[in-house]
Write an enzyme that holds these catalytic residues in place. Structure first.
Site, PDB file in Angstrom:
ATOM      1  N   HIS A   1      49.009  85.956  50.509  1.00  0.00           N
ATOM      2  CA  HIS A   1      48.050  84.777  50.727  1.00  0.00           C
ATOM      3  C   HIS A   1      46.679  85.029  49.984  1.00  0.00           C
ATOM      4  O   HIS A   1      46.106  84.285  49.417  1.00  0.00           O
ATOM      5  CB  HIS A   1      47.865  84.753  52.060  1.00  0.00           C
ATOM      6  CG  HIS A   1      48.927  83.972  52.786  1.00  0.00           C
ATOM      7  ND1 HIS A   1      49.413  82.683  52.602  1.00  0.00           N
ATOM      8  CD2 HIS A   1      49.720  84.401  53.993  1.00  0.00           C
ATOM      9  CE1 HIS A   1      50.546  82.359  53.296  1.00  0.00           C
ATOM     10  NE2 HIS A   1      50.397  83.409  54.524  1.00  0.00           N
TER      11      HIS A   1
ATOM     12  N   HIS B   1      53.400  90.019  52.849  1.00  0.00           N
ATOM     13  CA  HIS B   1      53.179  88.639  53.064  1.00  0.00           C
ATOM     14  C   HIS B   1      51.493  88.331  53.279  1.00  0.00           C
ATOM     15  O   HIS B   1      51.120  87.247  52.542  1.00  0.00           O
ATOM     16  CB  HIS B   1      53.639  88.100  54.467  1.00  0.00           C
ATOM     17  CG  HIS B   1      53.583  86.703  54.750  1.00  0.00           C
ATOM     18  ND1 HIS B   1      54.551  85.763  54.697  1.00  0.00           N
ATOM     19  CD2 HIS B   1      52.549  86.007  55.272  1.00  0.00           C
ATOM     20  CE1 HIS B   1      54.144  84.507  55.090  1.00  0.00           C
ATOM     21  NE2 HIS B   1      53.081  84.689  55.613  1.00  0.00           N
ATOM     22  N   GLU B   2      50.714  89.034  54.009  1.00  0.00           N
ATOM     23  CA  GLU B   2      49.259  88.712  53.978  1.00  0.00           C
ATOM     24  C   GLU B   2      48.549  89.120  52.571  1.00  0.00           C
ATOM     25  O   GLU B   2      47.720  88.213  52.342  1.00  0.00           O
ATOM     26  CB  GLU B   2      48.837  89.665  55.151  1.00  0.00           C
ATOM     27  CG  GLU B   2      49.114  89.480  56.307  1.00  0.00           C
ATOM     28  CD  GLU B   2      49.011  88.069  56.827  1.00  0.00           C
ATOM     29  OE1 GLU B   2      48.050  87.364  56.447  1.00  0.00           O
ATOM     30  OE2 GLU B   2      49.867  87.334  57.729  1.00  0.00           O
TER      31      GLU B   2
HETATM   32 ZN   LIG Z   1      51.778  83.191  55.845  1.00  0.00          ZN
END
Ligand SMILES: [Zn+2]
Length: 270
Positions: free
Chosen positions: A141, A137-138
């Site tokens: 980004h 997830h990170e």
């Molecule tokens: Zn997030």
């Protein structure tokens, strides 16, 4: 506001500010050169590491796990981009993975691939596959330039035009705070700038794919986010949820993305 920024840029140098992301296909407003962000990230990352206690990668099973998951996730990302002929999108990335001693429930990835996991996150991830979901997830980004979009929307037109170095020289504290906020380093050091719903959905979606490609069962993400939401009912809600809000029904969205992610899943042979 956005059209005002755009027009300033178009007048100033005919720069193309809006572009489609090669992986997600979404049109993004990215006004800061990625190279400037990566260079600022190196400085901020080094400073963060001197101000926080890094858990040594040798002799700590948790730190070893963070390194192992990080290496597998970023290999998946690198392979995926290469398979689509998009390796240039990762130009300048030099991945690093650190576990820092902190009770905060948090993790982040800066542009250029500097990843930090806080020890306070581990009681919620509980297992390696769930940690892979968070790190996936990170990383999403960062590689999808979400921080660039956030900074482009938050900095004034003049500041954007002058560039990050000038902004840093003129307003060092405010610019650093905005940068740290834009990359999810946390509200305690940066401004509170939650990722948007669009950003969260992209990070959740592709985070599952990177985890699956890395050999981790993406289904673990469901239980992870359930634990995260449960922890938000406690006395001290996780820092993580203030920057990565679970608007709407995150679990239902994850279920929707799951069949696609499962196509990429091959259990790792240890
Ligand atoms: Zn997030």
């Amino acid at each position: 506001m956005i059209s005002k920024i755009l027009s300033v840029f178009l007048i100033a140098g005919g720069l193309v500010a809006c572009s489609s992301n090669a992986v997600t296909g979404r049109s993004q407003l990215k006004l800061l050169p990625e190279s400037q962000l990566q260079s600022m990230a190196v400085t901020q990352y080094q400073q963060f590491l001197t101000e926080n206690k890094v858990v040594s990668a040798s002799g700590s099973r948790d730190a070893e796990m963070v390194t192992r998951v990080g290496q597998r996730i970023t290999k998946a990302v690198t392979d995926y981009y290469a398979s689509k002929g998009l390796s240039d999108q990762l130009a300048g990335y030099q991945w690093e993975y650190k576990l820092v001693q902190s009770n905060d429930v948090n993790a982040w990835c800066m542009p250029g691939g500097k990843i930090v996991v806080y020890t306070g996150l581990l009681p919620i991830t509980q297992n390696e596959a769930a940690l892979a979901a968070v790190m996936g997830h990170e990383v999403s980004h960062a590689i999808f330039n979400h921080g660039n979009e956030r900074m482009s929307q938050s900095m004034g037109a003049e500041a954007l035009q002058a560039g990050l170095q000038v902004a840093l020289a003129n307003k060092p504290a405010a610019t650093q705070s905005l940068f740290l906020g834009a990359f999810g380093v946390g509200s305690q050091v940066g401004v509170l700038l939650p990722f948007s719903r669009k950003h969260e959905l992209e990070a959740d979606h592709y985070g599952l794919i990177w985890a699956a490609m890395a050999g981790y069962n993406p289904q673990e993400a469901i239980a992870l986010w359930q634990r995260m939401e449960k922890a938000s009912n406690g006395q001290k809600p996780p820092e993580f949820l203030s920057t990565h809000p679970a608007e709407g029904n995150r679990i239902a969205q994850l279920e929707k993305y799951m069949p696609e992610a499962m196509k990429y899943y091959k259990p790792a042979r240890n």
